[in-house]
Design a protein around this motif. Structure first.
Motif, PDB file in Angstrom:
ATOM      1  N   ALA A  27       0.847  -1.188   0.000  1.00 13.69           N
ATOM      2  CA  ALA A  27       0.000   0.000   0.000  1.00 13.69           C
ATOM      3  C   ALA A  27       0.882   1.237   0.000  1.00 13.69           C
ATOM      4  CB  ALA A  27      -0.929   0.007   1.211  1.00 13.69           C
ATOM      5  N   LEU A  60      -3.604   3.817  -0.278  1.00 16.58           N
ATOM      6  CA  LEU A  60      -4.248   2.959  -1.269  1.00 16.58           C
ATOM      7  C   LEU A  60      -3.518   1.628  -1.383  1.00 16.58           C
ATOM      8  CD1 LEU A  60      -4.885   5.518  -4.149  1.00 16.58           C
ATOM      9  CD2 LEU A  60      -6.208   5.128  -2.065  1.00 16.58           C
ATOM     10  N   SER A  62      -2.728  -2.026  -3.214  1.00 20.53           N
ATOM     11  CA  SER A  62      -2.708  -2.570  -4.576  1.00 20.53           C
ATOM     12  C   SER A  62      -3.084  -4.041  -4.468  1.00 20.53           C
ATOM     13  CB  SER A  62      -1.328  -2.410  -5.214  1.00 20.53           C
ATOM     14  OG  SER A  62      -1.028  -1.040  -5.426  1.00 20.53           O
ATOM     15  N   ASP A 116       1.888   2.019 -11.101  1.00 16.80           N
ATOM     16  CA  ASP A 116       1.488   1.162  -9.983  1.00 16.80           C
ATOM     17  C   ASP A 116       0.800  -0.112 -10.450  1.00 16.80           C
ATOM     18  OD1 ASP A 116      -0.558   2.936 -10.824  1.00 16.80           O
ATOM     19  OD2 ASP A 116      -1.677   2.646  -8.970  1.00 16.80           O
ATOM     20  N   ASP A 223      -9.220   0.838 -11.958  1.00 19.53           N
ATOM     21  CA  ASP A 223      -9.055   2.174 -11.379  1.00 19.53           C
ATOM     22  C   ASP A 223     -10.255   3.089 -11.639  1.00 19.53           C
ATOM     23  OD1 ASP A 223      -6.646   1.470 -10.328  1.00 19.53           O
ATOM     24  OD2 ASP A 223      -5.515   3.116 -11.213  1.00 19.53           O
ATOM     25  N   HIS A 226     -10.450   5.182  -6.934  1.00 16.49           N
ATOM     26  CA  HIS A 226      -9.213   4.908  -6.190  1.00 16.49           C
ATOM     27  C   HIS A 226      -9.422   4.805  -4.687  1.00 16.49           C
ATOM     28  CE1 HIS A 226      -7.541   6.199 -10.014  1.00 16.49           C
ATOM     29  NE2 HIS A 226      -6.351   5.798  -9.629  1.00 16.49           N
ATOM     30  N   ASP A 227     -10.459   5.445  -4.182  1.00 17.80           N
ATOM     31  CA  ASP A 227     -10.696   5.403  -2.749  1.00 17.80           C
ATOM     32  C   ASP A 227     -12.170   5.104  -2.513  1.00 17.80           C
ATOM     33  OD1 ASP A 227     -11.797   8.074  -3.283  1.00 17.80           O
ATOM     34  OD2 ASP A 227     -11.791   8.247  -1.096  1.00 17.80           O
ATOM     35  N   TYR A 269      -8.986  -2.628  -7.319  1.00 22.55           N
ATOM     36  CA  TYR A 269      -7.526  -2.689  -7.190  1.00 22.55           C
ATOM     37  C   TYR A 269      -7.041  -1.873  -5.993  1.00 22.55           C
ATOM     38  CZ  TYR A 269      -2.619  -2.635  -8.774  1.00 22.55           C
ATOM     39  OH  TYR A 269      -1.259  -2.798  -8.872  1.00 22.55           O
ATOM     40  N   HIS A 270      -7.648  -0.690  -5.785  1.00 27.03           N
ATOM     41  CA  HIS A 270      -7.187   0.209  -4.722  1.00 27.03           C
ATOM     42  C   HIS A 270      -8.159   0.289  -3.551  1.00 27.03           C
ATOM     43  CE1 HIS A 270      -3.667   1.677  -6.791  1.00 27.03           C
ATOM     44  NE2 HIS A 270      -4.364   2.102  -7.817  1.00 27.03           N
TER      45      HIS A 270
END
Length: 302
Positions: A27, A60, A62, A116, A223, A226-227, A269-270
């Motif tokens: 992360a 984040l 991965s 990333d 993606d 992302h959050d 992914y994140h």
């Protein structure tokens, strides 16, 4: 909001008759200003307080999905490698803990060419980390980054030179792939159970992947978001990493709206480890609903 759970190496997942793993590549912490560019910080803070979050850090993970099927061992993206900070790039070690060597990987599906997701393809000397793997990238992603007319002005990244450097790095990565590179067409199934879906904006050919088997399916968001807080509540706020900021925002809202209606299980992914959940509609935005592990909706074996 559920408390963040920390990545723990790897997790076995049962889905239909497929053998799945989630493996962490670690992360990384990102700066708050890399999210919601142009939005006043106090407005961001007000939204977080509305969501019940008094302190928020953009850390984040991965999450790498691994699928074994018909004699193939397939990675969805390749992690950070040595491209980013010290808390990432641990994919090979965690694969080994799961009993998978880098030589075992037969195929790598690349959602898009950001570091990333692709930094783990090659070591510092330029050698392939996964020497037996074919590397699959959408034709749109390849054509976009290889184009001399790619419009990088649609990003909100403040440093235009950094975007040009990124394009140069991506072109070098394509050259390094050599004969291992294979371009796919979104919408055309791969390996019988995977359908890539074009979701452009974050990059020219960014793709999601739908995994389907025995009448069941889930969607790998890659993606799209992302959050789990800001970009669900306010899809239009975006990040500086979106190559075409406005297109990415439109794609994000369209995908989240579809998922909020269908309640299809998804993987991110994140998103917080282990990355599984679904999307819920909430007022003008959406909310990330992590799937509790274990769950009758999704049997998981730790």
């Amino acid at each position: 909001m559920q408390p963040r759970s920390q990545p723990t190496g790897h997790m076995k997942v049962h889905f239909a008759d497929l053998d799945l793993l989630v493996v962490t590549d670690g992360a990384e912490q990102y700066a708050p200003e890399e999210f919601a560019p142009g939005v006043p910080p106090e407005q961001v803070q007000d939204l977080l307080l509305e969501l019940g979050i008094s302190r928020y850090q953009f850390v984040l993970p991965s999450n790498i999905l691994v699928l074994r099927h018909a004699g193939r061992v397939i990675l969805f993206d390749a992690g950070n490698g040595q491209m980013n900070g010290p808390q990432a790039g641990v994919l090979p070690a965690n694969l080994a803990m799961a009993g998978i060597s880098t030589e075992d990987i037969t195929d790598i599906l690349i959602s898009h060419m950001h570091s990333d997701h692709t930094g783990g393809l090659f070591d510092k000397a330029g050698n392939a980390v996964f020497p037996n793997a074919r590397i699959h990238v959408s034709q749109q992603e390849y054509d976009g980054w290889m184009s001399d007319t790619l419009d990088l002005s649609k990003s909100r990244k403040p440093d235009a030179g950094a975007l040009q450097s990124m394009q140069h790095r991506i072109r070098n990565s394509f050259a390094q792939m050599g004969s291992a590179l294979q371009c796919f067409s979104p919408g055309t199934p791969l390996f019988e159970c995977i359908t890539p879906i074009l979701a452009a904006g974050h990059t020219p050919g960014h793709c999601m992947f739908e995994i389907s088997r025995q009448g069941q399916s889930f969607l790998h968001l890659c993606d799209i978001a992302h959050d789990e807080a800001l970009l669900f509540a306010k899809p239009e706020w975006g990040t500086i990493f979106d190559t075409d900021f406005d297109m990415a925002a439109q794609t994000r809202r369209r995908v989240l709206s579809m998922l909020g209606q269908s309640r299809q299980p998804v993987f991110g992914y994140h998103l917080p480890w282990p990355g599984f959940g679904h999307v819920s509609r909430q007022e003008q935005g959406f909310r990330w609903m992590p799937l509790r592990i274990p769950s009758p909706q999704w049997p998981v074996m730790l």
